[in-house]
Each structure stands twice: as structure tokens, then as C-alpha cells.
Scaffold this motif. Structure first.
Motif, PDB file in Angstrom:
ATOM      1  N   UNK A   1      54.587  42.577  28.488  1.00 41.88           N
ATOM      2  CA  UNK A   1      53.706  43.742  28.595  1.00 41.88           C
ATOM      3  C   UNK A   1      52.240  43.341  28.475  1.00 41.88           C
ATOM      4  N   UNK A   2      51.981  42.177  27.861  1.00 41.42           N
ATOM      5  CA  UNK A   2      50.600  41.789  27.588  1.00 41.42           C
ATOM      6  C   UNK A   2      49.815  41.503  28.864  1.00 41.42           C
ATOM      7  N   UNK A   3      50.529  41.150  29.959  1.00 39.13           N
ATOM      8  CA  UNK A   3      49.820  40.788  31.179  1.00 39.13           C
ATOM      9  C   UNK A   3      49.612  41.964  32.114  1.00 39.13           C
ATOM     10  N   UNK A   4      49.970  43.172  31.692  1.00 41.66           N
ATOM     11  CA  UNK A   4      49.771  44.355  32.521  1.00 41.66           C
ATOM     12  C   UNK A   4      48.297  44.761  32.484  1.00 41.66           C
ATOM     13  N   UNK A   5      47.697  44.878  33.660  1.00 42.45           N
ATOM     14  CA  UNK A   5      46.292  45.273  33.736  1.00 42.45           C
ATOM     15  C   UNK A   5      46.128  46.750  33.402  1.00 42.45           C
ATOM     16  N   UNK A   6      44.912  47.129  33.024  1.00 42.13           N
ATOM     17  CA  UNK A   6      44.649  48.522  32.681  1.00 42.13           C
ATOM     18  C   UNK A   6      43.482  49.062  33.495  1.00 42.13           C
ATOM     19  N   UNK A   7      43.488  50.373  33.688  1.00 35.18           N
ATOM     20  CA  UNK A   7      42.387  51.067  34.354  1.00 35.18           C
ATOM     21  C   UNK A   7      41.945  52.220  33.454  1.00 35.18           C
ATOM     22  N   UNK A   8      40.705  52.622  33.611  1.00 38.52           N
ATOM     23  CA  UNK A   8      40.118  53.648  32.746  1.00 38.52           C
ATOM     24  C   UNK A   8      39.803  54.907  33.540  1.00 38.52           C
ATOM     25  N   UNK A   9      40.334  56.045  33.080  1.00 41.82           N
ATOM     26  CA  UNK A   9      40.102  57.342  33.718  1.00 41.82           C
ATOM     27  C   UNK A   9      39.514  58.298  32.688  1.00 41.82           C
ATOM     28  N   UNK A  10      38.376  58.903  33.022  1.00 42.24           N
ATOM     29  CA  UNK A  10      37.776  59.917  32.156  1.00 42.24           C
ATOM     30  C   UNK A  10      38.438  61.269  32.423  1.00 42.24           C
ATOM     31  N   UNK A  11      38.667  62.038  31.373  1.00 41.36           N
ATOM     32  CA  UNK A  11      39.163  63.413  31.489  1.00 41.36           C
ATOM     33  C   UNK A  11      38.104  64.304  30.860  1.00 41.36           C
ATOM     34  N   UNK A  12      37.367  65.040  31.693  1.00 45.05           N
ATOM     35  CA  UNK A  12      36.218  65.803  31.199  1.00 45.05           C
ATOM     36  C   UNK A  12      36.302  67.266  31.615  1.00 45.05           C
ATOM     37  N   UNK A  13      35.625  68.108  30.864  1.00 43.93           N
ATOM     38  CA  UNK A  13      35.581  69.539  31.115  1.00 43.93           C
ATOM     39  C   UNK A  13      35.145  70.250  29.852  1.00 43.93           C
ATOM     40  N   UNK A  14      34.899  71.541  29.951  1.00 42.46           N
ATOM     41  CA  UNK A  14      34.421  72.315  28.806  1.00 42.46           C
ATOM     42  C   UNK A  14      35.402  72.265  27.636  1.00 42.46           C
ATOM     43  N   UNK A  15      34.872  72.491  26.459  1.00 39.95           N
ATOM     44  CA  UNK A  15      35.703  72.580  25.267  1.00 39.95           C
ATOM     45  C   UNK A  15      36.675  73.755  25.409  1.00 39.95           C
ATOM     46  N   UNK A  16      37.944  73.518  25.099  1.00 41.92           N
ATOM     47  CA  UNK A  16      38.934  74.585  25.125  1.00 41.92           C
ATOM     48  C   UNK A  16      39.665  74.792  26.437  1.00 41.92           C
ATOM     49  N   UNK A  17      39.376  73.971  27.461  1.00 44.97           N
ATOM     50  CA  UNK A  17      40.049  74.174  28.752  1.00 44.97           C
ATOM     51  C   UNK A  17      41.461  73.583  28.770  1.00 44.97           C
ATOM     52  N   UNK A  18      41.797  72.760  27.786  1.00 43.33           N
ATOM     53  CA  UNK A  18      43.146  72.213  27.711  1.00 43.33           C
ATOM     54  C   UNK A  18      43.266  70.757  28.109  1.00 43.33           C
ATOM     55  N   UNK A  19      42.199  69.989  27.921  1.00 46.43           N
ATOM     56  CA  UNK A  19      42.234  68.565  28.304  1.00 46.43           C
ATOM     57  C   UNK A  19      43.266  67.788  27.478  1.00 46.43           C
ATOM     58  N   UNK A  20      43.286  68.034  26.176  1.00 46.95           N
ATOM     59  CA  UNK A  20      44.198  67.297  25.307  1.00 46.95           C
ATOM     60  C   UNK A  20      45.653  67.590  25.653  1.00 46.95           C
ATOM     61  N   UNK A  21      45.978  68.854  25.897  1.00 47.05           N
ATOM     62  CA  UNK A  21      47.343  69.225  26.280  1.00 47.05           C
ATOM     63  C   UNK A  21      47.712  68.619  27.627  1.00 47.05           C
ATOM     64  N   UNK A  22      46.752  68.583  28.543  1.00 46.89           N
ATOM     65  CA  UNK A  22      46.989  67.990  29.854  1.00 46.89           C
ATOM     66  C   UNK A  22      47.297  66.503  29.734  1.00 46.89           C
ATOM     67  N   UNK A  23      46.470  65.787  28.984  1.00 46.20           N
ATOM     68  CA  UNK A  23      46.670  64.352  28.810  1.00 46.20           C
ATOM     69  C   UNK A  23      48.022  64.075  28.150  1.00 46.20           C
ATOM     70  N   UNK A  24      48.382  64.910  27.182  1.00 45.61           N
ATOM     71  CA  UNK A  24      49.645  64.703  26.470  1.00 45.61           C
ATOM     72  C   UNK A  24      50.843  64.850  27.404  1.00 45.61           C
TER      73      UNK A  24
END
Length: 222
Positions: A1-24
Motif C-alpha cells: 500500500x505504501x507505493x500507492x500514489x495520492x491526489x488532493x481534492x478540495x471540497x469547498x462550499x458554504x458552512x452547513x451545506x453538507x460537505x462533511x456528510x458528502x465526504x463521509x
């Protein structure tokens, strides 16, 4: 698993729109019934099969950076906006203002080093011309919007059209909206593929500029 590359995605929007629930639900395939307010940033990881079912198939870790939406933290959020390969813009279908504010969020992430004193970030549609960062627009709380009969909730968003981005709507408390093979799941997978290709393309440029050999990745149409 250590050799698996990673990518970074931002999840943005107003407070309370449900970003945390979406990511989960994206990362764990189950609802989060008691999300807490995100202070600063929270990171979840999803294992994604790039180009699944093809000879180019390869595993990547997708880091989903859930950025806190509190206005009071606007001046400090830019520390999270570096080395990004993708952006997910999140709005609440029952809150039109949260959709209108997606332009400000996109401007903030793209203009991370150019904040205007007292006025936040300036939105300029022209800056999206030639933008290479993949973007996805997601509307949350679709069931609540249906019950409220929001007439404009399910129209294509202008910002998605301006950015050439895919978009879809869901209820983050119902797994069916991201069921394997569903339209939403396919769009999400294609978005992650584009994010990976953004990373691979950047790697090629960096390798070429440093005088090293290029890796033989191939890119083709979807």
C-alpha cells in the motif's frame, strides 16, 4: 500500500451545506448522521481505481480535503489550497445563496495568493479559460429540496456550465445516490480519473523540466 500514489481534492462550499456528510459517504459508503462543524480542514481518503477495467488500471488514494466554510476563517484558508489536483464545489439545493456563493469559493481556491483586503476574492469568469484543474459541482439535500418544491433546484448550474464541469445532486444520508453503476457514481469516478490525469500530467512536466525521463502514461477520451 505504501507505493500507492495520492491526489488532493478540495471540497469547498458554504458552512452547513453538507460537505462533511458528502465526504463521509464518498469515502465510507455509509451515511454520517451526526456530522460536526469543520474547523480549519478535515481530510478523508478514498481508494480509487483509475481507468478501472482497462489496461491502464491503477490504484490511487484520493485525499478529500473538507474545508471549513466559516466566513471568519477566510483569510487563513489559503494554506490548504496548494498542490491541488481537483475541486468539488458543494451547495445546498434548499439554499440558493449557497449556490451563488460557489463563484466566490472557486475564485478563492484559484486566487489563493491574491486576496483583496476587505473584499475577499474577486470572481472573474475569464480566469477559467484554460484552467486545467478538474471541477465537479454537487448539490446536497435533494430530498429536502423535492419536499420544498424548489422550482429552480434541479436546473443546470451556471458555474458548472462556465467551468465545463460535471454536476449531480444527492442526499448524503442515502447510499442509493452513489450506488455502483449509477449516473452519479459514474460521474464521480470520471472526475477522479481526471484528477489523477491532472497529477500524472504535472508529474510528466516536472520530470521533463528536470531533465529526467518521461513516464509512458497514455490519455484518451472517455
Amino acid at each position: 500500500m505504501a507505493d500507492i500514489e495520492k491526489v488532493k481534492v478540495l471540497v469547498v462550499g458554504d458552512s452547513g451545506v453538507g460537505k462533511t456528510s458528502l465526504v463521509h459517504i464518498i469515502c465510507h459508503n455509509e451515511p454520517c448522521y451526526t456530522p460536526t462543524a469543520t474547523i480549519g480542514c478535515s481530510v478523508e481518503v478514498k481508494l480509487h481505481e483509475y481507468r478501472a477495467g482497462t489496461p491502464l488500471e491503477k490504484d490511487f488514494f484520493v485525499e478529500l480535503w473538507d474545508i471549513g466554510g466559516a466566513a471568519s476563517h477566510a483569510n487563513s484558508r489559503s494554506i490548504f489550497y496548494h498542490q491541488v489536483q481537483g475541486i468539488i464545489l458543494v451547495h445546498d439545493l434548499t439554499n440558493r445563496k449557497s449556490h451563488q456563493n460557489l463563484r466566490k469559493w472557486l475564485a478563492e481556491t484559484l486566487n489563493k495568493d491574491d486576496i483583496k483586503q476587505n473584499n475577499g476574492y474577486d470572481f472573474d469568469p475569464e480566469q477559467f479559460v484554460g484552467n486545467q484543474t478538474p471541477i465537479l459541482v454537487i448539490g446536497t439535500k435533494v430530498d429536502s429540496a423535492q419536499s420544498l418544491r424548489e422550482k429552480n433546484a434541479f436546473r443546470s448550474s451556471h458555474i458548472a456550465e462556465e467551468c465545463g464541469a460535471d454536476e449531480f445532486n444527492l442526499d448524503s444520508l442515502q447510499v442509493k445516490y452513489l450506488a455502483p453503476g449509477s449516473t452519479n457514481a459514474v460521474k464521480l469516478s470520471k472526475f477522479f480519473d481526471k484528477v489523477v490525469e491532472r497529477k500524472l500530467s504535472s508529474n510528466q512536466v516536472s520530470t521533463t523540466e528536470s531533465g529526467g525521463s518521461r513516464q509512458g502514461y497514455e490519455f484518451g477520451p472517455y
